[in-house]
Design an enzyme around this catalytic site. Structure first.
Site, PDB file in Angstrom:
ATOM      1  N   GLN A 199      56.452  58.141  -9.619  1.00  0.00           N
ATOM      2  CA  GLN A 199      57.109  57.456 -10.964  1.00  0.00           C
ATOM      3  C   GLN A 199      56.374  57.823 -12.010  1.00  0.00           C
ATOM      4  O   GLN A 199      56.377  58.354 -13.224  1.00  0.00           O
ATOM      5  CB  GLN A 199      57.320  56.313 -11.060  1.00  0.00           C
ATOM      6  CG  GLN A 199      58.184  55.049 -10.714  1.00  0.00           C
ATOM      7  CD  GLN A 199      58.063  54.773  -9.140  1.00  0.00           C
ATOM      8  OE1 GLN A 199      57.069  55.519  -8.291  1.00  0.00           O
ATOM      9  NE2 GLN A 199      58.287  54.498  -8.937  1.00  0.00           N
ATOM     10  N   ASP A 239      57.345  44.504 -13.892  1.00  0.00           N
ATOM     11  CA  ASP A 239      58.649  43.307 -13.324  1.00  0.00           C
ATOM     12  C   ASP A 239      58.959  42.370 -13.411  1.00  0.00           C
ATOM     13  O   ASP A 239      60.517  41.963 -13.613  1.00  0.00           O
ATOM     14  CB  ASP A 239      58.557  44.223 -11.938  1.00  0.00           C
ATOM     15  CG  ASP A 239      58.819  45.839 -11.491  1.00  0.00           C
ATOM     16  OD1 ASP A 239      57.637  46.220 -11.967  1.00  0.00           O
ATOM     17  OD2 ASP A 239      60.100  46.517 -11.629  1.00  0.00           O
ATOM     18  N   LYS A 250      54.656  47.495 -10.423  1.00  0.00           N
ATOM     19  CA  LYS A 250      53.994  48.462  -9.624  1.00  0.00           C
ATOM     20  C   LYS A 250      52.362  49.011  -8.406  1.00  0.00           C
ATOM     21  O   LYS A 250      51.950  48.519  -9.241  1.00  0.00           O
ATOM     22  CB  LYS A 250      53.897  50.274 -10.292  1.00  0.00           C
ATOM     23  CG  LYS A 250      54.188  51.404  -9.395  1.00  0.00           C
ATOM     24  CD  LYS A 250      55.251  51.021  -8.065  1.00  0.00           C
ATOM     25  CE  LYS A 250      56.627  51.253  -8.807  1.00  0.00           C
ATOM     26  NZ  LYS A 250      57.830  50.365  -7.266  1.00  0.00           N
TER      27      LYS A 250
HETATM   28  O1  MRU Z   1      60.054  50.571  -8.357  1.00  0.00           O
HETATM   29  P1  MRU Z   1      60.098  50.934 -10.273  1.00  0.00           P
HETATM   30  O2  MRU Z   1      59.735  52.134 -10.286  1.00  0.00           O
HETATM   31  O3  MRU Z   1      62.069  50.649 -10.530  1.00  0.00           O
HETATM   32  O4  MRU Z   1      59.077  50.203 -10.641  1.00  0.00           O
HETATM   33  C1  MRU Z   1      58.945  50.265 -11.783  1.00  0.00           C
HETATM   34  C2  MRU Z   1      58.175  49.512 -12.870  1.00  0.00           C
HETATM   35  O5  MRU Z   1      57.129  49.311 -11.657  1.00  0.00           O
HETATM   36  C3  MRU Z   1      57.479  49.858 -13.916  1.00  0.00           C
HETATM   37  O6  MRU Z   1      56.110  49.644 -13.999  1.00  0.00           O
HETATM   38  C4  MRU Z   1      58.155  48.263 -14.649  1.00  0.00           C
HETATM   39  O7  MRU Z   1      59.273  48.925 -14.159  1.00  0.00           O
HETATM   40  C5  MRU Z   1      58.598  47.931 -15.538  1.00  0.00           C
HETATM   41  S1  MRU Z   1      59.380  49.528 -16.358  1.00  0.00           S
HETATM   42  C6  MRU Z   1      59.470  48.988 -18.210  1.00  0.00           C
END
Ligand code: MRU
Length: 360
Positions: A199, A239, A250
């Site tokens: 990401q 999250d 993450k």
């Molecule tokens: O697995 P993902 O790509 O959905 O995880 C996203 C994250 O961990 C982001 O850092 C978190 O959602 C913050 S989004 C504003």
């Protein structure tokens, strides 16, 4: 006034998303027309990021109710959408919010009411993220004279993607970066790659689009850069934030928090209040999503997919980790700043309040 793009677009009662599985190599919109399509888009990470998952979940519920809207159908749609991704609490929060609103209504009125509520969730998310950006900018301005007496370039580090792609607009961790850049502040962002889904490459794509100076690093380079004094603060999204201030984000976030603490650096978490789970006592109660092992066995890039491990190679793929509250210097929400690690750092703006309890 500066504004960011959005990963979703509405055309009347039709919903289009930017397919994030194709980025940064191709920009392609996909129409979502049913609850099942919305659920699949969330599960496969065509849409991702906690606030965006919540918004698409809400639209998905509205679309499911267009097909069948009695109580049993409502319950089943909430269950199916909610089962797609367990860690980001915004999804459960949005589904609960929409379902609670429409349940007292006659079935014929439910889909339209759900769609209106999904629109409200988007509006609120953008406003919350913009406010988070303003507060983050204040934090940046507060630390810059202390750490850069000559007002040199501010070096931030981020992990994963907590930008506009992960929300309905602005982003969380990146909102302040966009505002700072628009205000002419000299800053540079270290972007960690974020294996296995990379990401960080989405973050690099976003920052490049906005003209923000940045450098992509392998995840494992983060600690050394902090030790060398090349980082002034770390900022990530979340999250789920537990009631005691523990943060799920993450996988890899916890290691950055540990390294930041060892180097005496601020570790900031930016998240809207929809990410705060008031019913969750601590990080140990947050479900950690275990994703398919092929995300590690198969690398995806511009040339397509390349297998780097045999299909039978045992792998573990926890998608998130918990950063304990005592490592979080500041939790930046639209309601104010909370200081989970205790004590308000000198010179930073007045926050909501903190002592292990939540702000109101
Ligand atoms: O697995 P993902 O790509 O959905 O995880 C996203 C994250 O961990 C982001 O850092 C978190 O959602 C913050 S989004 C504003």
């Amino acid at each position: 006034m500066y504004d960011t793009p959005s990963p979703l677009r509405l055309d009347g009662d039709r919903l289009f998303i930017l397919d994030q599985t194709l980025l940064p190599f191709a920009e392609q919109e996909v129409a979502l027309e049913t609850g099942a399509q919305a659920a699949r888009a969330i599960a496969t990470m065509q849409v991702r990021g906690a606030p965006l998952i919540g918004a698409i979940g809400a639209f998905g519920l509205a679309m499911a109710l267009r097909d069948a809207a009695d109580d049993a159908a409502l319950d089943e749609a909430v269950r199916a959408l909610g089962a797609t991704r367990p860690t980001a609490v915004n999804l459960a929060w949005a589904l609960h919010r929409v379902a609670t609103l429409v349940r007292p209504l006659p079935p014929a009125a439910r889909a339209a009411a759900a769609w209106r509520e999904a629109l409200a969730i988007c509006d609120e998310d953008r406003a919350a993220n913009r406010r988070i950006g303003e507060l983050t900018l204040e934090l940046m301005q507060a630390i810059t004279p202390r750490i850069k007496p000559q007002s040199g370039r501010l070096n931030l580090m981020t992990h994963c993607n907590a930008g506009w792609l992960a929300t309905t607009g602005w982003g969380t961790a990146l909102a302040g970066i966009y505002l700072a850049h628009a205000a002419g502040i000299d800053l540079h962002v270290w972007v960690s790659e974020t294996r296995p889904r990379n990401q960080g490459l989405l973050t690099a794509w976003e920052l490049a689009g906005a003209g923000v100076p940045h450098t992509v690093i392998a995840d494992n380079a983060a600690g050394q850069l902090m030790r060398e004094g090349q980082v002034d603060a770390v900022i990530i999204g979340a999250d789920r934030v537990a009631a005691n201030g523990d943060v799920a984000n993450k996988v890899g976030s916890y290691l950055k928090a540990l390294a930041a603490r060892d180097s005496g650096l601020p570790f900031w978490v930016a998240a809207p209040w929809s990410t705060v789970d008031e019913g969750c006592a601590g990080g140990a109660s947050i479900p950690i999503e275990a994703r398919d092992g092929d995300e590690l066995r198969v690398v995806r890039g511009a040339a397509g997919r390349v297998r780097q491990l045999g299909p039978d190679s045992p792998v573990a793929n926890p998608a998130f980790d918990i950063t304990p509250a005592h490592l979080v210097t500041a939790l930046i929400t639209e309601r104010g700043i909370v200081y989970p690690a205790g004590g308000m750092p000198e010179g930073v703006p007045e926050g909501v309040h903190f002592a292990g309890t939540r702000a109101e």
